[in-house]
Every structure is written in C-alpha cells, then in structure tokens.
Design an enzyme around this catalytic site. Structure first.
Site, PDB file in Angstrom:
ATOM      1  CB  SER A  16      57.479 -31.425 -74.388  1.00  0.00           C
ATOM      2  OG  SER A  16      58.141 -32.639 -74.376  1.00  0.00           O
ATOM      3  CG  HIS A  17      58.877 -32.637 -78.587  1.00  0.00           C
ATOM      4  ND1 HIS A  17      57.795 -32.880 -77.774  1.00  0.00           N
ATOM      5  CD2 HIS A  17      58.396 -32.566 -79.842  1.00  0.00           C
ATOM      6  CE1 HIS A  17      56.705 -32.978 -78.525  1.00  0.00           C
ATOM      7  NE2 HIS A  17      57.038 -32.782 -79.780  1.00  0.00           N
TER       8      HIS A  17
ATOM      9  CG  ASP B 272      61.595 -34.304 -73.654  1.00  0.00           C
ATOM     10  OD1 ASP B 272      62.033 -34.655 -72.535  1.00  0.00           O
ATOM     11  OD2 ASP B 272      60.383 -34.145 -73.891  1.00  0.00           O
TER      12      ASP B 272
ATOM     13  CG  ASP C 185      58.949 -32.080 -70.746  1.00  0.00           C
ATOM     14  OD1 ASP C 185      59.531 -32.559 -71.747  1.00  0.00           O
ATOM     15  OD2 ASP C 185      57.821 -32.465 -70.389  1.00  0.00           O
TER      16      ASP C 185
ATOM     17  CG  ASP D 176      58.351 -35.841 -70.787  1.00  0.00           C
ATOM     18  OD1 ASP D 176      59.139 -35.455 -71.670  1.00  0.00           O
ATOM     19  OD2 ASP D 176      57.143 -35.535 -70.774  1.00  0.00           O
ATOM     20  NE  ARG D 177      58.833 -36.452 -76.333  1.00  0.00           N
ATOM     21  CZ  ARG D 177      58.315 -36.359 -77.538  1.00  0.00           C
ATOM     22  NH1 ARG D 177      59.061 -36.613 -78.593  1.00  0.00           N
ATOM     23  NH2 ARG D 177      57.062 -36.008 -77.707  1.00  0.00           N
TER      24      ARG D 177
ATOM     25  CE  LYS E 263      56.958 -38.327 -73.015  1.00  0.00           C
ATOM     26  NZ  LYS E 263      55.628 -37.737 -73.176  1.00  0.00           N
TER      27      LYS E 263
END
Ligand code: VG1
Ligand code: CO
Length: 572
Positions: A140-141, A306, A308, A310-311, A405
């Site tokens: 992710s991030h 981010d 992946d 989702d943010r 998300k």
C-alpha cells in the site's frame, strides 16, 4: 526455482496439456519443497508486510502463499484473482503464485495484465467473476524497491479483506507447515498478452487491468455530467498518481473517458520504486501536489491516491480536506448521486476516525457503526446491508460497490458533488462545518520506535486508564477512558485491545494505538479530535486548536522523553 531445497516427491501429471498445439500451454510436474519454520507470518491490519529482502528469502513467500491455500480448503477447482500495485518483486511473486496455484488445484487464475491490479479493481473482479478469493501484492502506502517493503493480502469471495478468523487460520497454518507445492517448471508464464492459457489443468486468464473497473465507475456516476465539468474552461484539476498503480486508471478515466486535458494526471507511470517516494497521499508525502494547490494559479481541485489505489486525498485551492470530513461530506451529499439517492442504509467508521460523520448520520437518521482500524471489519456490515458507506481517517472511504476502500471512486464522488452544487471544495467543507460544527482532527505518528519501548508506553497508559476519569485536559475534563473492544454485530466475533480512547466532556477525544502495517519496529499513532461549533471558530489553525490535547497525551505517554524525539515523524 526457489525453496530451501529438498524435493520430497514429484507428482507426475499425465496430461501434456498441449494436445491441440495451443501456444502458452506448459506441461507440469508438481514438486513439494521443504521449508523451514516461520513464526513471523501473522497478517497485520492489512495482510503480511515485510521488507522485500525477507520475501525474497528462499521459500518465504511460498510458505505464506501455501498457508493461505491451506486456510481456504475449498479452493480446488475455484477461481482466484491475482494482481498487485506493480512494486518491486511484484512480477517475480506473480510467477511463483501462478505456479503454486496450479500445483494446489485452483481451477482458474485471473491475473491483471503485467501483474497490475489496484486493490479496488481486484475487489471488483472477485465479485464480478464470482471468485473464491484474491491475492493482492502490495504494501500500500509503504515505499517500494529492493530496500523497502512488499506485502501479500488475501481477500475473500465478497471482495473484502479476509476477516480475522481467516487471517488467524493463515497464521496457524504458516506455523505448522513444513513444505509447499509448486509446478516444477522454469518456463516464464506470459502475463503481458491478454487472453487465456493453460498451466496444466489450471486456466490462466490475463485480463485488462483497468477496463472492468472503469465500466463499474460508469455505472455509479453520471459520466456525461462529469465530462461537462472536466471539459469546462472554468474548472481545472490535477490528479497525482504518485508513480503508483492508479496512473493507468486515472489516465483512462479522467483524460480518455471524461475529456480532461492531457496533463491533468501527473506521475501517472507506475514505477517499481514509486520514483523513490512514499506513495502515501497526505500533506507530507504528496508535497508536490500540495505545493501546486497552494501555489499561484492553483487548479480548483487536486487529488492523489496511494500505492495500491484505495486511499484518496482531496485538496481545493489553498484548502486541505481532512479525510474524516471527506467521509462526512460524501454522506451529506449522497442524494445528489442517483446511484445512492434514497439507498443509503447506514455508515461505519473506524474508531480513530473523527465523529464528523456521526453528526451527519444522526441528522439523516441513519445508523452509525464504530469498528476497529482496518477495512476487514466493514465487510460483513456491508454484506448484511447495514451500511452503504465506510471510511477511515487514514484517507480511505468506500461504498458497497466493492468491499475495499476506493481512491478513484472517492475522487469521482467529490467531482460529482462539485458538478451538482457548482461550489468550490472550500465552500463545500465550510458549509458542513457551519451546519454541524467542526471536528478538528489530526494524527501524529512516531514511526519505527523500538518495539519494546512502544509497547511499554501503551501498557503504561493502559494501567492508568481507570484513574483518568475527571482529570483536566485544557479547559475540559476526561469523561471516560477505555481500551476499545469491538463486538461484531453480525457474527458476534470480538476484537480486543483495538486502541486506547480518552473521551473528553466536550465531545473531544484522544486515541492512541500501535500501527499494524509497518515493517520496522513499532509505530505509535496519536489521534486528536476537538469539537468546536462556535461560528467564529470554524477556521482556526488545526495544530494550535489541538495543542491542549497533544500536550496531555504526550505527557501521559512520556513519548518525547522515552523516544528522545521532539516531534512526530508525520503529522496528518
Ligand atoms: C493503516 C491505517 C488504517 C488502514 C491500513 C491499511 O493501518 O491506519 O486505517 O486501514 O493502514 O491501509 P495501521 O495499522 O498502520 O494504522 V492501506 O491503504 O495501507 O492498505
Ligand atoms: Co492502500
């Protein structure tokens, strides 16, 4: 072929798989490879995250993937969706997982072209293809590259992250496993060309990474209306993909489908190391976008996602939208979007997320749920139709269209609100504050603390919880202090020790918990929230407004003395 070494036995597969001479068909032997004992493969808030170097140790990734397969014994013949955010080691991991899936009897694997699928796109594909589950390769991030992070996450058939019952089963399997199964072939599987191929009895379908996701967005939002906005010479936007997975999605969505001018999307080419940055959309790590939106000739609207996808972070001209307010704004305006009009059942937020959305929900007579941090706690509430929107303070919001998300969805949601109301980002948020009061919010992170130190600080505070009631914080007092325990209203499962909550008499809160996504030491997160509804105090400086809460929490934990740091690493 990696693996600690000794091949226990070979299962010869009789079918050569290439009888009709189709290209891409590989014949296979299965081998069982011994691995060593691992005690450190417990999934955290969002999958297993480790340094790339750990995942590259012979057998390490394989061992964890075998543990996932053991935890879903119904997998023979079933469909798996596979993809990742394109970070370093993504492609090698895809090859290994495809070969292991074939050896473990999966019927079909649908893999994103070149191994690319954003987390929301993968969640959608699981649902659309009625797959048993999916594996997402992402941290992710967290930064990427040979010296940085990699991650593996398993999602279940509703498209959402595996609930704790399954992540704990994966962990249990990882502790008892001593071997994994893999197709014994050196051949590189072609994941660049869209189409089907066989790896023995298993079909591998390479699919377009973006097409299904964009079609889904088209079903939710009014693309004609959005296109009018993005083509208008009175509206300008910039979307920063931070060299992460959303680049191709954003180019296709904003520029190709909605007609925004070329150049609207920046840093749109996914790179294995995200260009050396943190693919984390916040004021610290998305600095160049922030500078643009706060600079001269700033566009009207700015957004970023981010690693992946989702943010989301939303910016207006010289204006930052707190993710907690972003969720509240979306709920307050849901009726403007035909897809959600009259359809909203309720809303859920993670415990540390501010209560701004609660105020909107109360006003709309909708139920509100407070869950532990991490998207895995939202899934069954959505499945049971108890909630339509979910969100977290960590720049995440989503709806029942998938079970993750969704960054670009949130951006399209905001653009739809702007298209309908013709208001600026700042006006939209200011109106929310005028109506409900403002929940000033900020998170302070102390990253990579020695694990011992961080746990000691937490347990020190836990021991004092019962004595805190009535203590003064600024000009208010502590009403209640507890350690958050969540009982899932759908399946009754219980999650303990999900963070310390200090409720103040004036609706303000202090929350602290340890992160479950880091890969070095422990990260201590402080969340501060102060409610103010005086009309003349809605536009104050956030950090100054929260100062009394910050001072109290720092004093209580002694974080500055113990860590010998005067400031947190990240303030969002
Ligand atoms: C963090 C966030 C949490 C989020 C999780 C995964 O977890 O706080 O809200 O769900 O990351 O997000 P933690 O345990 O480090 O606080 V993502 O976009 O990194 O998959
Ligand atoms: Co993410």
């Amino acid at each position: 072929m990696s693996g600690l070494g000794s091949v226990l036995h070979d299962d010869q597969i009789c079918n050569d798989g290439d009888a009709d001479g189709k290209p891409g068909s590989v014949s296979m032997q299965i081998k069982t490879v011994q691995t060593k004992e691992y005690q450190d493969q417990r999934p955290g808030t969002s999958g297993l995250r480790k340094k790339v170097k750990v995942f590259q140790e012979p057998g390490y990734l394989e061992h964890f993937v075998q543990a996932i397969f053991e935890a879903v014994p119904e997998h023979p013949g079933a469909t798996l969706i596979l993809g990742g955010d394109g970070r370093y080691f993504n492609r090698q991991a895809i090859q290994i997982i495809l070969k292991m899936a074939a050896a473990n009897g999966w019927g079909k694997v649908v893999v994103g072209q070149d191994g690319i699928l954003s987390t929301p796109a993968l969640s959608h594909l699981i649902r659309k293809r009625k797959a048993l589950g999916g594996i997402i390769l992402t941290a992710s991030h967290n930064p990427g590259g040979p010296e940085h992070d990699f991650g593996v996450k398993y999602n279940i058939s509703n498209g959402g992250p595996a609930p704790e019952s399954i992540t704990e089963a994966i962990w249990a399997a990882s502790k008892s496993l001593r071997s994994y199964r893999i197709a014994d072939t050196q051949a590189e599987i072609d994941i660049k060309r869209i189409g089907n191929q066989q790896l023995e009895t298993m079909t591998i379908e390479v699919c377009d990474s973006t097409a299904d996701y964009i079609a889904m967005m088209e079903g939710i939002f009014d693309f004609n209306h959005l296109s009018d906005l993005l083509r208008s010479k009175y509206f300008t936007m910039r979307y920063d993909a931070l060299h992460a997975v959303t680049g191709p999605y954003a180019h296709a969505l904003f520029e190709k489908h909605l007609g925004a001018p070329d150049g609207t999307v920046v840093h749109g080419v996914p790179l294995e190391d995200f260009g050396g940055g943190h693919p984390d959309p916040n004021l610290v790590y998305a600095k160049s976008l922030v500078n643009t939106l706060y600079g001269e000739d700033a566009p009207d609207f700015g957004a970023a996602s981010d690693g992946d996808g989702d943010r989301h972070m939303i910016l207006g001209r010289q204006f930052f939208v707190s993710p907690c307010d972003s969720l509240a704004v979306m709920l307050a305006h849901a009726d403007l979007i035909a897809h959600y009009h009259g359809q909203v059942k309720g809303v859920a937020r993670s415990m540390p997320t501010s209560q701004a959305v609660d105020a909107v929900a109360r006003d709309l007579h909708l139920p509100i749920f407070e869950t532990p941090t991490g998207w895995k706690y939202f899934g069954d509430l959505m499945d049971a139709d108890r909630v339509t929107f979910c969100g977290e303070e960590s720049f995440g919001a989503g709806s029942t269209h998938i079970r993750e998300k969704d960054g670009l969805w949130a951006v399209l949601f905001w653009l739809s609100i702007i298209a309908e109301t013709q208001l600026s980002v700042a006006e939209i948020v200011s109106r929310l504050w005028q109506k409900y009061g403002r929940y000033y919010f900020s998170r302070h992170d102390y990253e990579s603390l020695p694990t011992e130190e961080a746990s000691q600080m937490m347990s020190h505070v836990r021991q004092q919880l019962s004595d805190l009631e009535g203590k003064k914080v600024g000009d208010t007092t502590i009403r209640l202090a507890d350690d958050f325990r969540y009982q899932d209203p759908i399946d009754g499962s219980v999650a303990e020790h999900q963070g310390i909550r200090i409720h103040l008499a004036d609706q303000s809160r202090i929350v602290m918990r340890l992160s479950g996504t880091g890969t070095t030491g422990s990260t201590l997160r402080f969340y501060f929230e102060r409610f103010i509804d005086r009309p003349d105090a809605l536009h104050k400086d956030v950090q100054k407004t929260l100062q009394p809460l910050v001072e109290y929490a720092y004093g209580l934990t002694q974080v500055q003395q113990i860590s010998q740091r005067t400031l947190p690493d990240v303030i969002t």
